[in-house]
Write a protein that holds these residues in place. Structure first.
Motif, PDB file in Angstrom:
ATOM      1  N   ILE A 117      37.227  -7.374  83.058  1.00 55.92           N
ATOM      2  CA  ILE A 117      38.504  -7.740  83.647  1.00 55.92           C
ATOM      3  C   ILE A 117      38.395  -9.127  84.273  1.00 55.92           C
ATOM      4  CG2 ILE A 117      39.037  -5.314  84.072  1.00 55.92           C
ATOM      5  CD1 ILE A 117      38.468  -5.782  87.033  1.00 55.92           C
ATOM      6  N   ARG A 118      39.522  -9.811  84.367  1.00 55.01           N
ATOM      7  CA  ARG A 118      39.539 -11.172  84.917  1.00 55.01           C
ATOM      8  C   ARG A 118      39.730 -11.090  86.432  1.00 55.01           C
ATOM      9  NH1 ARG A 118      43.068 -15.887  85.704  1.00 55.01           N
ATOM     10  NH2 ARG A 118      42.000 -17.753  84.890  1.00 55.01           N
ATOM     11  N   ILE A 119      38.770 -11.637  87.160  1.00 51.36           N
ATOM     12  CA  ILE A 119      38.819 -11.608  88.625  1.00 51.36           C
ATOM     13  C   ILE A 119      38.985 -13.027  89.160  1.00 51.36           C
ATOM     14  CG2 ILE A 119      37.575 -11.034  90.737  1.00 51.36           C
ATOM     15  CD1 ILE A 119      36.267  -8.754  89.317  1.00 51.36           C
ATOM     16  N   THR A 120      39.975 -13.209  90.009  1.00 51.68           N
ATOM     17  CA  THR A 120      40.186 -14.473  90.710  1.00 51.68           C
ATOM     18  C   THR A 120      39.779 -14.274  92.160  1.00 51.68           C
ATOM     19  OG1 THR A 120      42.004 -15.150  89.271  1.00 51.68           O
ATOM     20  CG2 THR A 120      41.883 -16.185  91.431  1.00 51.68           C
ATOM     21  N   SER A 121      38.758 -14.995  92.590  1.00 54.47           N
ATOM     22  CA  SER A 121      38.235 -14.866  93.949  1.00 54.47           C
ATOM     23  C   SER A 121      38.602 -16.097  94.775  1.00 54.47           C
ATOM     24  CB  SER A 121      36.711 -14.713  93.936  1.00 54.47           C
ATOM     25  OG  SER A 121      36.328 -13.538  93.261  1.00 54.47           O
ATOM     26  N   SER A 122      39.117 -15.866  95.955  1.00 54.06           N
ATOM     27  CA  SER A 122      39.432 -16.969  96.857  1.00 54.06           C
ATOM     28  C   SER A 122      38.272 -17.188  97.807  1.00 54.06           C
ATOM     29  CB  SER A 122      40.709 -16.676  97.640  1.00 54.06           C
ATOM     30  OG  SER A 122      40.608 -15.469  98.366  1.00 54.06           O
ATOM     31  N   PHE A 123      37.999 -18.447  98.127  1.00 53.74           N
ATOM     32  CA  PHE A 123      36.971 -18.781  99.105  1.00 53.74           C
ATOM     33  C   PHE A 123      37.392 -20.043  99.836  1.00 53.74           C
ATOM     34  CE2 PHE A 123      35.854 -21.092  95.305  1.00 53.74           C
ATOM     35  CZ  PHE A 123      35.310 -22.294  95.732  1.00 53.74           C
ATOM     36  N   PHE A 124      36.745 -20.304 100.957  1.00 53.73           N
ATOM     37  CA  PHE A 124      37.106 -21.457 101.778  1.00 53.73           C
ATOM     38  C   PHE A 124      35.926 -22.410 101.838  1.00 53.73           C
ATOM     39  CE2 PHE A 124      37.900 -23.849 105.690  1.00 53.73           C
ATOM     40  CZ  PHE A 124      39.234 -24.186 105.517  1.00 53.73           C
ATOM     41  N   ASP A 125      36.151 -23.617 101.314  1.00 55.59           N
ATOM     42  CA  ASP A 125      35.119 -24.647 101.304  1.00 55.59           C
ATOM     43  C   ASP A 125      35.748 -25.956 101.792  1.00 55.59           C
ATOM     44  OD1 ASP A 125      32.756 -26.008 100.912  1.00 55.59           O
ATOM     45  OD2 ASP A 125      33.066 -26.299  98.769  1.00 55.59           O
ATOM     46  N   GLU A 142      38.777 -26.252 102.141  1.00 59.35           N
ATOM     47  CA  GLU A 142      40.144 -25.913 101.760  1.00 59.35           C
ATOM     48  C   GLU A 142      40.090 -24.658 100.916  1.00 59.35           C
ATOM     49  OE1 GLU A 142      41.643 -29.198  99.522  1.00 59.35           O
ATOM     50  OE2 GLU A 142      40.321 -28.853  97.822  1.00 59.35           O
ATOM     51  N   GLU A 143      41.236 -24.009 100.765  1.00 60.36           N
ATOM     52  CA  GLU A 143      41.265 -22.790  99.977  1.00 60.36           C
ATOM     53  C   GLU A 143      41.036 -23.122  98.502  1.00 60.36           C
ATOM     54  OE1 GLU A 143      43.978 -18.754  99.416  1.00 60.36           O
ATOM     55  OE2 GLU A 143      44.686 -20.407 100.679  1.00 60.36           O
ATOM     56  N   TYR A 163      35.282 -12.674 100.169  1.00 60.93           N
ATOM     57  CA  TYR A 163      34.434 -13.740 100.685  1.00 60.93           C
ATOM     58  C   TYR A 163      35.246 -14.881 101.283  1.00 60.93           C
ATOM     59  CZ  TYR A 163      30.313 -11.520  98.735  1.00 60.93           C
ATOM     60  OH  TYR A 163      29.309 -10.626  98.472  1.00 60.93           O
ATOM     61  N   TYR A 164      36.535 -14.619 101.545  1.00 61.41           N
ATOM     62  CA  TYR A 164      37.381 -15.655 102.139  1.00 61.41           C
ATOM     63  C   TYR A 164      37.231 -15.617 103.660  1.00 61.41           C
ATOM     64  CZ  TYR A 164      41.375 -18.650 103.079  1.00 61.41           C
ATOM     65  OH  TYR A 164      42.177 -19.679 103.510  1.00 61.41           O
ATOM     66  N   LYS A 165      36.584 -16.649 104.201  1.00 59.01           N
ATOM     67  CA  LYS A 165      36.356 -16.775 105.641  1.00 59.01           C
ATOM     68  C   LYS A 165      35.661 -15.539 106.216  1.00 59.01           C
ATOM     69  CE  LYS A 165      40.096 -20.057 106.566  1.00 59.01           C
ATOM     70  NZ  LYS A 165      41.296 -20.381 107.374  1.00 59.01           N
ATOM     71  N   THR A 166      34.709 -15.011 105.460  1.00 56.29           N
ATOM     72  CA  THR A 166      33.878 -13.917 105.948  1.00 56.29           C
ATOM     73  C   THR A 166      32.419 -14.281 105.733  1.00 56.29           C
ATOM     74  OG1 THR A 166      33.913 -12.774 103.810  1.00 56.29           O
ATOM     75  CG2 THR A 166      35.623 -12.178 105.400  1.00 56.29           C
ATOM     76  N   ASP A 167      31.544 -13.653 106.468  1.00 50.87           N
ATOM     77  CA  ASP A 167      30.117 -13.949 106.352  1.00 50.87           C
ATOM     78  C   ASP A 167      29.345 -12.650 106.170  1.00 50.87           C
ATOM     79  OD1 ASP A 167      27.589 -14.936 106.387  1.00 50.87           O
ATOM     80  OD2 ASP A 167      27.586 -15.558 108.482  1.00 50.87           O
ATOM     81  N   LYS A 168      28.867 -12.432 104.962  1.00 54.08           N
ATOM     82  CA  LYS A 168      28.063 -11.256 104.657  1.00 54.08           C
ATOM     83  C   LYS A 168      26.620 -11.641 104.353  1.00 54.08           C
ATOM     84  CE  LYS A 168      32.120  -8.939 102.691  1.00 54.08           C
ATOM     85  NZ  LYS A 168      32.725  -8.303 101.501  1.00 54.08           N
ATOM     86  N   SER A 169      26.268 -12.874 104.715  1.00 52.46           N
ATOM     87  CA  SER A 169      24.971 -13.410 104.299  1.00 52.46           C
ATOM     88  C   SER A 169      23.803 -12.650 104.895  1.00 52.46           C
ATOM     89  CB  SER A 169      24.873 -14.891 104.668  1.00 52.46           C
ATOM     90  OG  SER A 169      25.801 -15.648 103.940  1.00 52.46           O
ATOM     91  N   GLU A 170      23.899 -12.268 106.171  1.00 51.10           N
ATOM     92  CA  GLU A 170      22.761 -11.587 106.806  1.00 51.10           C
ATOM     93  C   GLU A 170      22.444 -10.282 106.088  1.00 51.10           C
ATOM     94  OE1 GLU A 170      21.407  -9.822 111.185  1.00 51.10           O
ATOM     95  OE2 GLU A 170      23.204 -11.064 111.006  1.00 51.10           O
ATOM     96  N   ARG A 171      23.489  -9.493 105.811  1.00 48.49           N
ATOM     97  CA  ARG A 171      23.282  -8.236 105.088  1.00 48.49           C
ATOM     98  C   ARG A 171      22.766  -8.491 103.684  1.00 48.49           C
ATOM     99  NH1 ARG A 171      28.368  -5.536 102.410  1.00 48.49           N
ATOM    100  NH2 ARG A 171      27.870  -7.301 101.036  1.00 48.49           N
ATOM    101  N   ASN A 172      23.418  -9.428 102.977  1.00 49.84           N
ATOM    102  CA  ASN A 172      23.061  -9.682 101.587  1.00 49.84           C
ATOM    103  C   ASN A 172      21.644 -10.214 101.440  1.00 49.84           C
ATOM    104  OD1 ASN A 172      25.630  -8.868 101.010  1.00 49.84           O
ATOM    105  ND2 ASN A 172      26.375 -10.869 100.375  1.00 49.84           N
ATOM    106  N   TYR A 216      48.763 -30.472  94.009  1.00 44.50           N
ATOM    107  CA  TYR A 216      47.491 -30.622  94.716  1.00 44.50           C
ATOM    108  C   TYR A 216      47.694 -31.592  95.879  1.00 44.50           C
ATOM    109  CZ  TYR A 216      42.414 -31.175  95.276  1.00 44.50           C
ATOM    110  OH  TYR A 216      41.128 -31.181  95.757  1.00 44.50           O
ATOM    111  N   ARG A 217      47.590 -31.065  97.083  1.00 44.63           N
ATOM    112  CA  ARG A 217      47.995 -31.823  98.270  1.00 44.63           C
ATOM    113  C   ARG A 217      47.244 -33.140  98.461  1.00 44.63           C
ATOM    114  NH1 ARG A 217      51.396 -31.323 101.968  1.00 44.63           N
ATOM    115  NH2 ARG A 217      51.947 -29.249 101.212  1.00 44.63           N
ATOM    116  N   PRO A 218      45.919 -33.198  98.270  1.00 47.64           N
ATOM    117  CA  PRO A 218      45.258 -34.506  98.432  1.00 47.64           C
ATOM    118  C   PRO A 218      45.848 -35.585  97.525  1.00 47.64           C
ATOM    119  CG  PRO A 218      43.625 -32.762  98.409  1.00 47.64           C
ATOM    120  CD  PRO A 218      44.932 -32.122  98.038  1.00 47.64           C
TER     121      PRO A 218
END
Length: 354
Positions: free
Chosen positions: A108-116, A118-119, A162-171, A342-344
């Motif tokens: 299936i096609r998954i679109t994941s949002s993340f913050f770097d 900017e969104e 993974y959008y503005k969340t931190d799971k790094s310690e567990r992972n 694209y805002r920039p």
């Protein structure tokens, strides 16, 4: 009639579970949820959707939890989703074309949002529709343990886990534990490197990118992403000479991957800026790599960051031309990026009064 089950593992997902269940309830015949220790209202939300609910004591092993959930399914096929995912496009008839006619794994096609800064979004096809009797392997970033062929489904899912969340310690704890058992596994080292990169520990990220790159056979479907992400880390960590070697040795293999040419454009920009007198002869590599990314365009073949084959590449090319004094070409490419709102690019066109 083929029976399709939704199979999930959850824990403390009261904010997101209902969104997922609402999106998928018309697609499936059964919902199996295994809870691994929720302390919020997750269970109450699940019960409202008439699910088959089970408890499983969390043991720091994702595959074992998923396989327990799969063992409780009575479906002929199982659709695997997480609570932070939801269906945005697709219907049962489209899934039936996979389930009726093929002994295969559906992607299936998954679109994941993340913050770097900017969104941003990544797109990939991931194996999630599996026949009864197929299970998982791996403590974390678990993978389906099957040699069945993969086919793409017309099912699209959004993901914001993974959008503005931190799971790094567990992972990281789980990944490092798994690496002790499988020290030569390039996938584990790649995922570990990404976790370190996410917390800006570029030195440890580099160690694991080196190991992942060393152990790769060249046939892995994630091979291109290792190369691209390794280059991003090199720009943070240093050792630009190594980056040049990777670019030169990988260009033929990466010829249809816009993300590769996009990161190369950034790489050469950083390289030239670091020592203009030494690297000025590579200036046009910035231009040529962004043009190549645009020529390829957006891709569905690989896990890709949205914009590397379109608006982000066009914008960066505009910046290149503006910086080198070619305002007309800069405006041309800013306008290409503007088509995507694209805002920039909008900001630069406003500054240039166009």
């Amino acid at each position: 009639m083929i029976k399709l089950s939704l199979v999930m593992i959850v824990r403390n997902e009261e904010k997101k579970l209902e969104r997922c269940l609402k999106s998928v309830q018309a697609l499936v015949d059964e919902i199996v949820i295994v809870d691994t220790g929720s302390e919020d209202s997750t269970l109450e939300i699940a019960k409202a959707y008439n699910v088959k609910l089970f408890q499983y004591p969390w043991n720091n092993h994702f595959s074992e939890a998923r396989n327990f959930a799969l063992s409780k399914s009575t479906g002929d096929w199982n659709l695997i989703l997480d609570a932070d995912e939801w269906v945005t496009k697709g219907n049962r008839q489209q899934l039936n074309t996979i389930m009726d006619n093929q002994q295969a794994i559906g992607r299936i096609r998954i679109t994941s949002s993340f913050f770097d800064g900017e969104e941003s979004y990544t797109h990939c096809y991931t194996s999630r529709l599996i026949p009864r009797g197929i299970f998982y392997k791996g403590r974390i970033h678990e993978q389906i343990d099957s040699a069945l062929p993969r086919v793409d489904c017309e099912l699209e899912v959004a993901h914001d886990g993974y959008y503005k969340t931190d799971k790094s310690e567990r992972n990281l704890a789980l990944l490092l534990s798994e690496i002790q058992d499988y020290p030569d596994d390039p996938y584990l080292h790649y995922q570990t490197a990404k976790e370190y990169y996410g917390i800006s520990d570029y030195e440890n990220a580099n160690k694991h990118y080196v190991l992942s790159y060393t152990y790769l056979s060249g046939y892995e479907n994630y091979y291109p992403n290792v190369v691209v992400d390794y280059l991003y880390n090199i720009m943070k960590y240093g050792n630009m000479q190594k980056g040049l070697e990777i670019i030169q040795s990988e260009e033929t293999r990466m010829r249809d991957f816009p993300d590769f040419y996009f990161v190369c454009g950034l790489f050469y920009m950083n390289l030239v800026s670091s020592d203009v007198s030494k690297y000025l002869h590579l200036l046009l590599q910035i231009q040529s790599n962004y043009i190549k990314a645009l020529e390829i365009g957006e891709t569905s073949k690989y896990l890709t960051v949205e914009g590397t084959g379109s608006y982000a590449a066009a914008y960066n090319l505009g910046v290149f031309y503006e910086t080198t004094g070619d305002t007309q070409e800069a405006i041309r490419y800013y306008k290409e990026a503007e088509k995507y709102n694209y805002r920039p690019a909008l900001n630069r066109l406003a500054a240039l009064n166009h």
